[in-house]
Design a protein around this motif. Sequence first.
Motif, short mmCIF file in Angstrom:
data_model
loop_
_atom_site.label_atom_id
_atom_site.label_comp_id
_atom_site.label_asym_id
_atom_site.label_seq_id
_atom_site.Cartn_x
_atom_site.Cartn_y
_atom_site.Cartn_z
N VAL A 1 7.35 -18.48 -19.07
CA VAL A 1 7.55 -17.85 -20.38
C VAL A 1 8.33 -18.78 -21.30
O VAL A 1 7.94 -19.03 -22.46
CB VAL A 1 8.31 -16.51 -20.24
CG1 VAL A 1 8.77 -16.00 -21.60
CG2 VAL A 1 7.41 -15.46 -19.58
N THR B 1 1.33 -15.33 -18.76
CA THR B 1 2.34 -15.75 -19.73
C THR B 1 1.71 -16.50 -20.90
O THR B 1 2.41 -16.88 -21.84
CB THR B 1 3.43 -16.62 -19.07
OG1 THR B 1 2.80 -17.70 -18.35
CG2 THR B 1 4.26 -15.79 -18.11
N THR C 1 5.12 -10.65 -23.92
CA THR C 1 5.34 -10.75 -22.47
C THR C 1 5.57 -9.38 -21.86
O THR C 1 4.98 -9.04 -20.83
CB THR C 1 6.56 -11.65 -22.19
OG1 THR C 1 6.38 -12.92 -22.83
CG2 THR C 1 6.75 -11.85 -20.70
#
Length: 387
Positions: free
Chosen positions: A89, A275, A294
């Motif tokens: 991420v 992600t 996310t």
Amino acid sequence: MYKYINIFLVSLKLGLLSFGGPTAHLGYFYDEYVKKRKWLNEKEYSDLVALCQFLPGPASSQVGIGIGTIRGGLFGGILSFVGFTLPSVIILMLFSMIFTNSETSFTWMQGLKLVSVAIVAQAIIGMGKKLTTTKTTISLALFVLILSLLIDSLYIQVIALTMTGIYGLIFLRQTSSQSAKIKNELVKLPKKIGFISISLFFLLLMLLPMISSATNNIWLKMFDSFYRSGSLVFGGGHVVLPLLENEFVPQGLISSDHFITGYAAAQAVPGPLFTFASYIGTSIAGIGGGILATIAIFLPAFLLLFGILPFWDNIKSNIYAEGFLKGISAGVVGILIAAFYNPIWTSSINSELDFVLAASLFILLIYFKFPSWAIVLIGVVLGILFY
């Protein structure tokens, strides 16, 4: 407290080292959680993989969440997810903000693709020895492999696993000499959590499109798009590409070039392919958009898994469910082999040099017992030296 710290640190290590996509992740998980740490046994791991392959969402992330939940309850599942997901991420959000228009070459990433070849081959061998021990289960794995590779459909893997599950339900429930012996406290989630999670999953799936269409709020529209994409994806992270492209590119929220660049980056970094949503969200609305994307795309995976796990012990101890899961588990081996060929082998082995390096990594992993992290580091060095 030590248990929770350990769950987070182990999953963070996997999040930093797990290159190669969903199938490779299962190999890393198998090596770390089953063989090395023995947090769950072969049967428990294969049943969890079968369940997560059958549910919509990011299968490898759900397996990680499930293992964390088995180890440390609801909080353990969340910590396992955060540790595994956080590195990719952060990398993809930074990539979206800084490197989208960069001309930097990433050809050295080929070394990491070769690592995924070795890791997935190890997973296939290890799981195949446990899950395909008879001519019948080998045939079921071959059946799923054939359908997965020859039929071009987003849902063929789910259809194939359903068929092998039904076959197991009818013909395999009496063939096992052992019924699934699972500790009652293996999954530390109350059934109330299960009912709430399943109800919330369907409620959001129905209400979000209506609410977002009634307003022009970009944040609601983003949350709806990412949530629906996460809810409807079967077969792993690669399948989410056409769904997300349809949600954001035609509307002009992200250009086609930036979209493809981000997807290439998502495949190059460790951790779950989902992600990629972090990259898209950041491209559209900055850091806040990346965080929202996310949460939204992974939320269905949490709700579905937490909805099923409280009832998992009861399901697995049922003789009919045992046969059903035995059929699906054999089918999962077929999916692993199919994914090993396409996209892993086809996108990684393009020359004699690729094959030689991948074979060398495989030998180091299997016979010289090098740990996974060492294989990853060697892959990076090989990528820099040769590509």
